[in-house]
Write an enzyme that holds these catalytic residues in place. Structure first.
Site, PDB file in Angstrom:
ATOM      1  CG  ASP A 198     -23.782  12.224 -19.188  1.00 20.75           C
ATOM      2  OD1 ASP A 198     -23.648  13.277 -19.835  1.00 20.75           O
ATOM      3  OD2 ASP A 198     -24.379  11.224 -19.625  1.00 20.75           O
ATOM      4  CD  GLU A 251     -25.975  16.893 -19.071  1.00 24.97           C
ATOM      5  OE1 GLU A 251     -26.142  17.237 -20.235  1.00 24.97           O
ATOM      6  OE2 GLU A 251     -26.030  15.694 -18.719  1.00 24.97           O
TER       7      GLU A 251
HETATM    8  C1  NOJ Z   1     -25.070  14.653 -21.824  1.00 23.64           C
HETATM    9  C2  NOJ Z   1     -23.756  14.774 -22.526  1.00 23.64           C
HETATM   10  O1  NOJ Z   1     -23.229  16.053 -22.307  1.00 23.64           O
HETATM   11  C3  NOJ Z   1     -24.029  14.489 -23.968  1.00 23.64           C
HETATM   12  O2  NOJ Z   1     -22.948  14.817 -24.789  1.00 23.64           O
HETATM   13  C4  NOJ Z   1     -24.434  13.045 -24.100  1.00 23.64           C
HETATM   14  O3  NOJ Z   1     -24.819  12.797 -25.421  1.00 23.64           O
HETATM   15  C5  NOJ Z   1     -25.616  12.704 -23.186  1.00 23.64           C
HETATM   16  N1  NOJ Z   1     -25.496  13.279 -21.889  1.00 23.64           N
HETATM   17  C6  NOJ Z   1     -25.749  11.209 -23.010  1.00 23.64           C
HETATM   18  O4  NOJ Z   1     -24.706  10.711 -22.221  1.00 23.64           O
END
Ligand code: NOJ
Length: 535
Positions: free
Chosen positions: A196, A257
């Site tokens: 993440d 990500e």
């Molecule tokens: C990316 C995640 O995919 C999202 O859903 C989340 O709100 C943010 N990161 C914060 O963790």
């Protein structure tokens, strides 16, 4: 290296299937329907966070990284799920959230209780304010300032919700804890992790103001010069994580990500001693337009090749408006990502569905791995008109009730029956309401109907497995179809033709149409359609 060309199905566990009737998806529901996922013909699943969490941000606010939230099930059920998935030939990726914990995490509770200057505060980013103002001018991604004050007057940083305090990655204890957490799950057979906000962990010492940079540039772009996105020092973290993953047999893998704007910045995360793959958001945000898509593909391939990494191709996930609804806008030359970008622009969902079908053939013909978001195989649109009192995404509140946020792509899946809750679970409700208009979109309604989106996805995934050239053959663009057609050759015998022009395109003679997203009559491929042809 299964992940180099795998198809990975994203399970947003809150909305996949409910086993206990409380209206929230869970492990029992997922275990029940693993056969459905395997039957689609995918190679792996990625499961969004299932850890104990107050759910201030849908589970991305983790209060214990080594357990399962009781609303989703138990650790024993999680272990059983991994075993069952493996038995069905599915690998399992989990989601790790290293930038922030939940404010209910014992570390943060201790930090607040221990007071200023305490060692417990050093795991987070606590700072004194500037007078009555926060320590700097950074904003939260969900809106409002990135700082919140605790009762003794100090402020803590949260790039997301106040319930998600940012960790201090200069703290050796933080680094050790996450490396051990990876091992905790790898030891339980987990095949890898989605990371993440992988580009946010390290902050510039001194936490300087963004000043004019905040207004002048998009949030996610800054090419290494931003005080909290994509900083050089973050790569050392991933070199360590790679060593952890490589110590396993078979080695475990990562997908990052990282919302960086330039493929060149992304490829830095994919150097041989760092992460294996990263989501390709350039592809996700590219408009349905031949020139843009072609440029995106060229840049992606070039930057990945430069570091020997395998690209990924992704069009939807739990953070963006479903691509069927994005592609349903005729003015799709404007890049869109969020529901807010779509509202007010007329939607033609049939057009969106045609383009989704075409996009699937394009995506599956590109070299690399592919991520599918649960429900896209059912042709689900974004739910654009959820009642305001149903919205739970923190974006809604933090934006002062102006941005409806991401709930519209998170509505629980319709499985069967002709009225909500559409077989989502044994209970009467779902945590977000499903539109009554989804009756024809249930998995049950589509199964066995060769014209349905579900059967089309199954057929395309089957065909991808059956055509080895799609995994192994060299990639080349063919340009004889003109600027508004994307034609991709994978080896001498296979061609994927995507017609993004306004008129039909003649497919090459002496070829066989292996699969097409719309009817091909007299060798003519209609607009907004794609075909796989073989010689
Ligand atoms: C990316 C995640 O995919 C999202 O859903 C989340 O709100 C943010 N990161 C914060 O963790």
């Amino acid at each position: 290296m299964w992940w180099r060309d795998a198809v990975i199905y994203q399970v947003y566990i809150r909305s996949f299937a409910d086993g206990n009737g409380d209206g929230l998806g869970d492990l029992a529901g997922l275990r029940d329907r693993l056969g459905y996922i395997a039957g689609l013909g995918v190679d792996a699943i990625w499961i969004n966070p299932w850890y104990p969490s107050p759910m201030a941000d849908g589970g991305y606010d983790v209060s214990d990284y080594r357990d399962v939230d009781p609303r989703f099930g138990t650790l024993a059920e999680a272990e059983a799920l991994v075993t069952e998935a493996h038995a069905l030939g599915l690998r399992v990726l989990l989601d790790i959230v290293p930038n922030h914990t939940s404010s209910a995490h014992p570390w943060f509770v201790e930090a607040v209780a221990s007071g200023r200057g305490s060692p417990a505060r050093e795991r987070y980013l606590f700072r004194p304010g500037r007078g009555s103002m926060p320590p700097n001018d950074w904003s939260s991604v969900f809106g409002g300032p990135a700082w919140t004050q605790v009762p003794d007057g100090e402020w803590y940083l949260h790039l997301f919700d106040p319930a998600q305090p940012d960790l201090n990655w200069d703290h050796p204890g933080v680094r050790a804890y996450f490396a051990e957490t990876l091992e905790f799950w790898f030891d339980r057979g987990v095949d890898g992790f989605r990371i993440d906000v992988a580009h946010s962990l390290i902050k510039e010492p001194g936490l300087p103001d963004l000043g004019a940079r905040a207004a002048a540039q998009p949030v996610f772009a800054h090419a290494g010069a931003h005080p909290h996105w994509d900083r050089e020092e973050v790569h050392e973290v991933y070199r360590e994580w790679r060593r952890v993953a490589d110590a396993y047999d078979p080695p475990r893998m990562f997908v990052a990500e990282a919302w960086v704007d330039e493929p060149e910045r992304l490829s830095r995360y994919l150097r041989p001693d760092e992460l294996h793959t990263a989501f390709n958001f350039l592809y996700l945000t590219a408009p349905w337009q031949a020139g843009d898509l072609r440029r995106t593909i060229v840049r992606t391939l070039a930057e990945h090749l430069a570091v020997g990494a395998s690209p990924t191709w992704v069009l939807s996930n739990h953070d963006v408006a479903r691509h069927l609804s994005r592609y349903a806008r005729r003015d799709q030359e404007i890049p869109t990502r969020q529901l807010a970008d779509l509202l007010g622009r007329p939607a033609d969902l049939e057009l969106g569905a045609r383009r989704v079908r075409a996009a699937l053939l394009l995506t599956l013909a590109l070299p690399g791995s592919v991520y599918l978001y649960q429900g896209e195989e059912l042709g689900l649109p974004e739910v654009e008109d959820l009642p305001e009192d149903a919205l739970v995404d923190p974006t809604w509140r933090r934006s002062g009730f102006t941005d409806r946020g991401r709930d519209g792509c998170r509505v629980p899946l319709p499985w069967s029956g002709d009225a909500p809750p559409f077989g989502f679970g044994p209970g009467p409700t779902t945590w977000l309401p499903q539109p009554a208009s989804w009756a024809p979109l249930t998995a049950e309604a589509q199964a066995g109907d060769p014209t349905s989106m579900l059967e089309y996805y199954r057929e395309a995934l089957r065909a991808r497995r059956a055509i080895p050239a799609l995994r192994t053959a060299p990639f080349r663009f063919r340009d004889e179809f003109g600027p508004d057609v994307i034609a991709i050759e994978r080896g001498p015998g296979f061609l994927c033709v995507v017609n993004l022009s306004g008129s039909p395109v003649l497919l090459p003679s002496r070829t066989t149409v292996r699969l097409s997203s719309a009817d091909v009559v007299g060798d003519l491929l209609p607009p907004d359609a794609a075909a796989w042809v073989t010689r």
